[in-house]
Design an enzyme around this catalytic site. Structure first.
Site, PDB file in Angstrom:
ATOM      1  NE  ARG A 239      -4.473  -1.297   1.371  1.00  0.00           N
ATOM      2  CZ  ARG A 239      -5.633  -1.260   1.995  1.00  0.00           C
ATOM      3  NH1 ARG A 239      -5.740  -0.660   3.166  1.00  0.00           N
ATOM      4  NH2 ARG A 239      -6.714  -1.803   1.459  1.00  0.00           N
TER       5      ARG A 239
ATOM      6  CD  GLN B 276      -2.619   5.965  -3.983  1.00  0.00           C
ATOM      7  OE1 GLN B 276      -2.887   6.826  -4.816  1.00  0.00           O
ATOM      8  NE2 GLN B 276      -2.539   6.232  -2.693  1.00  0.00           N
TER       9      GLN B 276
ATOM     10  CG  ASP C  12      -4.954  -1.229  -4.197  1.00  0.00           C
ATOM     11  OD1 ASP C  12      -5.250  -2.441  -4.114  1.00  0.00           O
ATOM     12  OD2 ASP C  12      -5.011  -0.452  -3.229  1.00  0.00           O
TER      13      ASP C  12
ATOM     14  CB  SER D 208      -8.296   0.035  -3.845  1.00  0.00           C
ATOM     15  OG  SER D 208      -7.535   0.040  -2.661  1.00  0.00           O
TER      16      SER D 208
ATOM     17  CE1 TYR E  17      -4.977  -4.716   2.804  1.00  0.00           C
ATOM     18  CE2 TYR E  17      -2.630  -4.373   3.195  1.00  0.00           C
ATOM     19  CZ  TYR E  17      -3.691  -4.563   2.324  1.00  0.00           C
ATOM     20  OH  TYR E  17      -3.464  -4.576   0.978  1.00  0.00           O
TER      21      TYR E  17
END
Length: 362
Positions: A122, A127, A130, A133, A228
């Protein structure tokens, strides 16, 4: 270099890893693309759309795998297809290394490069890749839609000449990506929304979306360095149970999203809590496939206990396969783009790159 993808088992997985929109980007990197016949037909994407973009279509999955330098998928290949992979090929997907440890270990021994995208760190640079997500966002949205469809009352407050219908009260358990999207969706549809999470950092995010954050003492200690949630202590679980027991008495709809990577989902909504809920209430459990956050969750079934409907599906994204495929394909391309050396036109497994190092199965 050649990149290939074959059809998943459509009874389990309707998403695809390469969409027409993303084909041009692969070709611009210098890749040749080969996919299965009718690869996207179940999503309304005709083979001609791929052919017009320069993609090769094959009826033979063996041919696709044998001729590909990189194979991109959603899940792990079946045993007969995995056996076709050869030394120095790369397999990329959401391979569930916790449950498929033995299968993946055999492939590693064959010197196959295996990357599992749910292991992405992360960090800001990751991103755009990801998948957790992007897919969780859609799952949180769809969980609200599905639960509202099974709730036999109106969601927003309605003032009529005949009287006022109160707004539905929604509780979101777990304020990660799926939970935050669930909060936003429920709020947009007129519900009064509450949320709880073991990570105190979620409070500001929940409140920014118009939800009320239910605080359990000690929450600030329950977040990993990677962002997390980590498993709670027995003391925390007791306090959480007390808070939830009282809250659930006035809640109409519960969206459960609490997961711990690589472990069975924590049972948060106990049987005695469900017995105290109002008849006609709905629980949608996004953690169903990992055992569920309730005492009675069953995969792909609606279980009714004390008048409360408990729902959970093996793959909720199969109900949004076009949107989910579009996001997944972009995540996949961004990962391959980072893995690909533009000068040598080869896959470069640079273990100094945290993204590559963390996702490579060793």
């Amino acid at each position: 270099m050649k990149i290939g993808s074959i059809l998943e088992n459509k009874d389990i997985e309707k998403r695809i890893a390469i969409t027409p929109e993303i084909v041009k980007k692969y070709i611009s990197l210098g890749f040749e693309i080969c996919i299965s016949e009718n690869y996207g037909s179940h999503l309304g994407i005709r083979d001609k759309e791929y052919l017009d973009l320069g993609v090769k279509i094959s009826k033979n999955d063996t041919e696709i795998i044998n001729n590909s330098d990189v194979v991109v998928q959603l899940g792990i290949l079946s045993d007969d297809k995995s056996s076709l992979l050869r030394k120095n090929q790369s397999l990329i997907g959401v391979l569930n290394p916790y449950d498929n440890k033995e299968k993946l270990s055999k492939l590693v021994k064959k010197k196959i490069n295996i990357f599992s995208l749910e292991l992405l760190p992360r960090i800001t640079r990751a991103q755009s890749m990801d998948i957790l997500s992007s897919q969780a966002n859609l799952a949180g949205y769809k969980a609200v839609i599905e639960s509202f469809a099974n709730f036999e009352k109106a969601i927003p407050m309605m003032m009529t000449a005949a009287g006022t219908i109160p707004a539905a009260k929604v509780l979101v358990v777990g304020a990660g990506v799926a939970g935050l999207q669930a909060i936003a969706t429920a709020k947009r549809m007129g519900a009064i929304v509450f949320a709880t999470d073991v990570r105190m950092a979620s409070k500001e995010q929940v409140e920014s979306l118009g939800g009320k954050f239910l605080t359990v003492e000690g929450s600030e200690n329950l977040e990993t360095e990677g962002g997390y949630a980590k498993e709670a202590s027995d003391d925390f679980k007791k306090k959480q149970e007390e808070l939830l027991s009282e809250t659930l008495k006035k809640i109409d709809i519960v969206i459960c999203t609490a997961l711990i990577p690589g472990k069975k989902a924590p049972v948060i909504i106990k049987d005695d809590m469900i017995n105290q809920m109002q008849s006609g209430s709905v629980i949608y459990d996004l953690a169903a496939i990992q055992g569920g956050n309730t005492a009675f969750t069953e995969v792909d079934k609606i279980v009714e206990k004390n008048g409360v409907k408990i729902m959970g599906e093996s793959n909720i994204l199969n109900k949004l396969p076009v949107s989910a495929s579009g996001l997944y394909a972009k995540n996949m391309f961004n990962f391959v783009d980072n893995l690909f050396d533009k000068e040598s036109k080869k896959i470069n497994i640079n273990l100094d790159d945290e993204i590559i190092d963390k996702t490579l199965i060793k």
